[in-house]
Each structure stands twice: as C-alpha cells, then as structure tokens.
Design a protein around this motif. Sequence first.
Motif: not given
Length: 162
Positions: A66-77, A98-104, A121-123
């Motif tokens: 049940g944890l909340k986890v962040a992947d910072i700078g996720s790229g392609a996931g 990056l827009l193109k990566r967050s869109t993917y 989408r953000g830092r």
Amino acid sequence: MLCMSENTPAAAAEVFGDRLALAEAYHQSLATTAAERGFIGPKEVDRLWERHILNCAVIAEAFAPGLKVADIGSGAGLPGIPLAIARPDLSITLIEPLLKRSTYLREVVSELGLDNVTVVRGRARSSPRPRSTLSPPARSPRWVSSLGGPFRCCRAADTWSP
C-alpha cells in the motif's frame, strides 16, 4: 495457466504472475513506440526483458503493501511501470518534466489500464509538497517512497534513510 510469448523469459512469469500479459504489452510498447520516439536505444531493444523490465520489477518485494511511490525522472517508465504491474497494491507516481515522455507515459498507462499509476509532467522540486519531503541530503535517489512520510531508498548503490 499463463500464456507467454516465445520471447518472454520464464523469470517474467515468476515476477509478474497473472499480470504477465501487461508486462508483455509494456515490453512491446518499449520495443516499438518508445524505441521509435528515441526513449530506448536501438541496441537496448533485444535486452529489454533482462536489463530493464525484470531488473526494475524485482525491487517489488522491497516495498511494504500500500505504499505511495514516486519515480522521479521516469523517462519511458522504468522502473515505475514494471513495479506498478508487479505490485498493483502500490500507488505509483511517475514524475517526468519532458512533454514527449510524459505524453508517452500517459498513453502507455492508459493502454495498459494501470489504475494505480499517475503521471505528472513536472519536476520533483516543483511539487506542491514541502521541499523536505522531496529533497534528501546529498544524493537524490531515483526512488522515493512514502512521499508524505520518511524516505526509504531502494537503489542498490544508496543505503541512506533519514
């Protein structure tokens, strides 16, 4: 019984269990769409399972339920999406500037039906959360768990926790 494609390693069935089809669909997306968009290098396509997807998913056992986890700078996931597939009980936030990566990321999360994943989408430093919950001392680990509470680092090279 699990139905694996001939290119799927047996270890994937152990790691992803009844969600193997999702992992295979993500593999296909990485090998085609992500590679075409330049998120995955052409030499990496043949080793996506071993070097990327399985490598990311094996950390699943390190997280409490049940944890909340962040992947910072996720790229392609990577590693967020394989972790989300292996552990549907976790709430994963993929943070990518990056827009193109967050869109993917939004596309693949939607295609896979991963309702435990949110794409931002953000830092990390732009997050509305207090800076102390997103800025560890000295080195910034790729994974930050329990965004609302104490940090726990899950990258092999990092061993700190406040």
